[in-house]
Design a protein around this motif. Structure first.
Motif, PDB file in Angstrom:
ATOM      1  N   ILE A   3      32.700  17.847  34.797  1.00 14.65           N
ATOM      2  CA  ILE A   3      31.244  17.750  34.820  1.00 14.65           C
ATOM      3  C   ILE A   3      30.779  16.962  36.043  1.00 14.65           C
ATOM      4  O   ILE A   3      29.810  17.328  36.700  1.00 14.65           O
ATOM      5  CB  ILE A   3      30.737  17.094  33.524  1.00 14.65           C
ATOM      6  CG1 ILE A   3      31.005  18.029  32.351  1.00 14.65           C
ATOM      7  CG2 ILE A   3      29.257  16.779  33.616  1.00 14.65           C
ATOM      8  CD1 ILE A   3      30.708  17.442  31.012  1.00 14.65           C
ATOM      9  N   PHE A   4      31.491  15.899  36.372  1.00 15.62           N
ATOM     10  CA  PHE A   4      31.130  15.078  37.522  1.00 15.62           C
ATOM     11  C   PHE A   4      31.186  15.894  38.812  1.00 15.62           C
ATOM     12  O   PHE A   4      30.314  15.778  39.672  1.00 15.62           O
ATOM     13  CB  PHE A   4      32.050  13.858  37.604  1.00 15.62           C
ATOM     14  CG  PHE A   4      31.606  12.837  38.587  1.00 15.62           C
ATOM     15  CD1 PHE A   4      30.438  12.126  38.385  1.00 15.62           C
ATOM     16  CD2 PHE A   4      32.354  12.586  39.727  1.00 15.62           C
ATOM     17  CE1 PHE A   4      30.023  11.183  39.307  1.00 15.62           C
ATOM     18  CE2 PHE A   4      31.952  11.653  40.643  1.00 15.62           C
ATOM     19  CZ  PHE A   4      30.770  10.945  40.434  1.00 15.62           C
ATOM     20  N   LEU A   7      28.109  18.160  38.978  1.00 20.39           N
ATOM     21  CA  LEU A   7      26.900  17.412  39.323  1.00 20.39           C
ATOM     22  C   LEU A   7      26.877  17.035  40.799  1.00 20.39           C
ATOM     23  O   LEU A   7      25.840  17.118  41.451  1.00 20.39           O
ATOM     24  CB  LEU A   7      26.791  16.169  38.445  1.00 20.39           C
ATOM     25  CG  LEU A   7      26.581  16.430  36.957  1.00 20.39           C
ATOM     26  CD1 LEU A   7      26.667  15.132  36.176  1.00 20.39           C
ATOM     27  CD2 LEU A   7      25.261  17.115  36.707  1.00 20.39           C
ATOM     28  N   TRP A  44      19.742  15.609  39.091  1.00 19.74           N
ATOM     29  CA  TRP A  44      21.035  15.143  38.621  1.00 19.74           C
ATOM     30  C   TRP A  44      20.949  14.657  37.170  1.00 19.74           C
ATOM     31  O   TRP A  44      21.806  14.958  36.347  1.00 19.74           O
ATOM     32  CB  TRP A  44      21.541  14.029  39.536  1.00 19.74           C
ATOM     33  CG  TRP A  44      23.001  13.804  39.460  1.00 19.74           C
ATOM     34  CD1 TRP A  44      23.977  14.663  39.834  1.00 19.74           C
ATOM     35  CD2 TRP A  44      23.667  12.635  38.978  1.00 19.74           C
ATOM     36  NE1 TRP A  44      25.216  14.098  39.629  1.00 19.74           N
ATOM     37  CE2 TRP A  44      25.053  12.860  39.093  1.00 19.74           C
ATOM     38  CE3 TRP A  44      23.223  11.425  38.465  1.00 19.74           C
ATOM     39  CZ2 TRP A  44      25.983  11.914  38.704  1.00 19.74           C
ATOM     40  CZ3 TRP A  44      24.153  10.493  38.086  1.00 19.74           C
ATOM     41  CH2 TRP A  44      25.526  10.740  38.204  1.00 19.74           C
ATOM     42  N   ILE A  45      19.892  13.921  36.851  1.00 18.53           N
ATOM     43  CA  ILE A  45      19.693  13.431  35.479  1.00 18.53           C
ATOM     44  C   ILE A  45      19.483  14.604  34.522  1.00 18.53           C
ATOM     45  O   ILE A  45      20.069  14.642  33.434  1.00 18.53           O
ATOM     46  CB  ILE A  45      18.526  12.438  35.429  1.00 18.53           C
ATOM     47  CG1 ILE A  45      18.913  11.148  36.145  1.00 18.53           C
ATOM     48  CG2 ILE A  45      18.094  12.155  33.997  1.00 18.53           C
ATOM     49  CD1 ILE A  45      17.758  10.206  36.401  1.00 18.53           C
ATOM     50  N   LEU A  47      20.477  17.728  34.876  1.00 21.90           N
ATOM     51  CA  LEU A  47      21.747  18.446  34.702  1.00 21.90           C
ATOM     52  C   LEU A  47      22.724  17.675  33.823  1.00 21.90           C
ATOM     53  O   LEU A  47      23.471  18.273  33.048  1.00 21.90           O
ATOM     54  CB  LEU A  47      22.380  18.727  36.062  1.00 21.90           C
ATOM     55  CG  LEU A  47      21.747  19.841  36.879  1.00 21.90           C
ATOM     56  CD1 LEU A  47      22.371  19.904  38.260  1.00 21.90           C
ATOM     57  CD2 LEU A  47      21.882  21.170  36.175  1.00 21.90           C
ATOM     58  N   THR A  48      22.710  16.342  33.921  1.00 19.85           N
ATOM     59  CA  THR A  48      23.569  15.533  33.064  1.00 19.85           C
ATOM     60  C   THR A  48      23.202  15.723  31.602  1.00 19.85           C
ATOM     61  O   THR A  48      24.074  15.909  30.752  1.00 19.85           O
ATOM     62  CB  THR A  48      23.452  14.046  33.451  1.00 19.85           C
ATOM     63  OG1 THR A  48      23.783  13.905  34.835  1.00 19.85           O
ATOM     64  CG2 THR A  48      24.372  13.183  32.618  1.00 19.85           C
ATOM     65  N   TRP A  49      21.914  15.697  31.313  1.00 21.65           N
ATOM     66  CA  TRP A  49      21.468  15.907  29.931  1.00 21.65           C
ATOM     67  C   TRP A  49      21.828  17.302  29.439  1.00 21.65           C
ATOM     68  O   TRP A  49      22.275  17.477  28.304  1.00 21.65           O
ATOM     69  CB  TRP A  49      19.973  15.687  29.804  1.00 21.65           C
ATOM     70  CG  TRP A  49      19.563  14.239  29.853  1.00 21.65           C
ATOM     71  CD1 TRP A  49      20.349  13.153  29.633  1.00 21.65           C
ATOM     72  CD2 TRP A  49      18.274  13.739  30.155  1.00 21.65           C
ATOM     73  NE1 TRP A  49      19.626  12.004  29.790  1.00 21.65           N
ATOM     74  CE2 TRP A  49      18.346  12.333  30.102  1.00 21.65           C
ATOM     75  CE3 TRP A  49      17.066  14.333  30.472  1.00 21.65           C
ATOM     76  CZ2 TRP A  49      17.255  11.521  30.344  1.00 21.65           C
ATOM     77  CZ3 TRP A  49      15.968  13.522  30.707  1.00 21.65           C
ATOM     78  CH2 TRP A  49      16.064  12.139  30.650  1.00 21.65           C
ATOM     79  N   MET A  51      24.294  19.254  30.504  1.00 21.46           N
ATOM     80  CA  MET A  51      25.754  19.329  30.314  1.00 21.46           C
ATOM     81  C   MET A  51      26.179  18.631  29.022  1.00 21.46           C
ATOM     82  O   MET A  51      27.016  19.140  28.288  1.00 21.46           O
ATOM     83  CB  MET A  51      26.489  18.705  31.500  1.00 21.46           C
ATOM     84  CG  MET A  51      26.291  19.417  32.774  1.00 21.46           C
ATOM     85  SD  MET A  51      27.360  20.838  32.834  1.00 21.46           S
ATOM     86  CE  MET A  51      27.135  21.322  34.508  1.00 21.46           C
ATOM     87  N   ARG A  52      25.616  17.466  28.762  1.00 22.90           N
ATOM     88  CA  ARG A  52      25.950  16.757  27.520  1.00 22.90           C
ATOM     89  C   ARG A  52      25.534  17.569  26.301  1.00 22.90           C
ATOM     90  O   ARG A  52      26.248  17.614  25.304  1.00 22.90           O
ATOM     91  CB  ARG A  52      25.278  15.393  27.490  1.00 22.90           C
ATOM     92  CG  ARG A  52      25.938  14.394  28.369  1.00 22.90           C
ATOM     93  CD  ARG A  52      25.299  13.045  28.210  1.00 22.90           C
ATOM     94  NE  ARG A  52      25.933  12.078  29.101  1.00 22.90           N
ATOM     95  CZ  ARG A  52      25.558  10.830  29.205  1.00 22.90           C
ATOM     96  NH1 ARG A  52      24.550  10.375  28.498  1.00 22.90           N
ATOM     97  NH2 ARG A  52      26.184  10.021  30.027  1.00 22.90           N
TER      98      ARG A  52
END
Length: 58
Positions: A3-4, A7, A44-45, A47-49, A51-52
């Motif tokens: 995931i990192f 991102l 980025w934030i 996409l993080t949400w 992905m989670r």
């Protein structure tokens, strides 16, 4: 691919456009760097949400 890595690749694509020697929007704006950093951070934030959420859904 982790995931990192996903991102970071999105941010690399965004900054890659601004590394080219072609005219781009916001090219002559003094505050463009801050705007680009802020928009990149928001993407980025988000996409993080996303992905989670996808990982938790499994």
């Amino acid at each position: 691919m982790t995931i990192f890595e996903i991102l970071l690749s999105v941010l690399a694509v965004i900054t890659g456009f601004f590394g080219m020697n072609v005219p781009l929007p916001l090219m002559n704006d003094r505050k463009a760097w801050m705007l680009i950093c802020a928009v990149s951070a928001l993407i980025w934030i988000a996409l993080t949400w996303i992905m989670r959420w996808i990982i938790k859904r499994r």
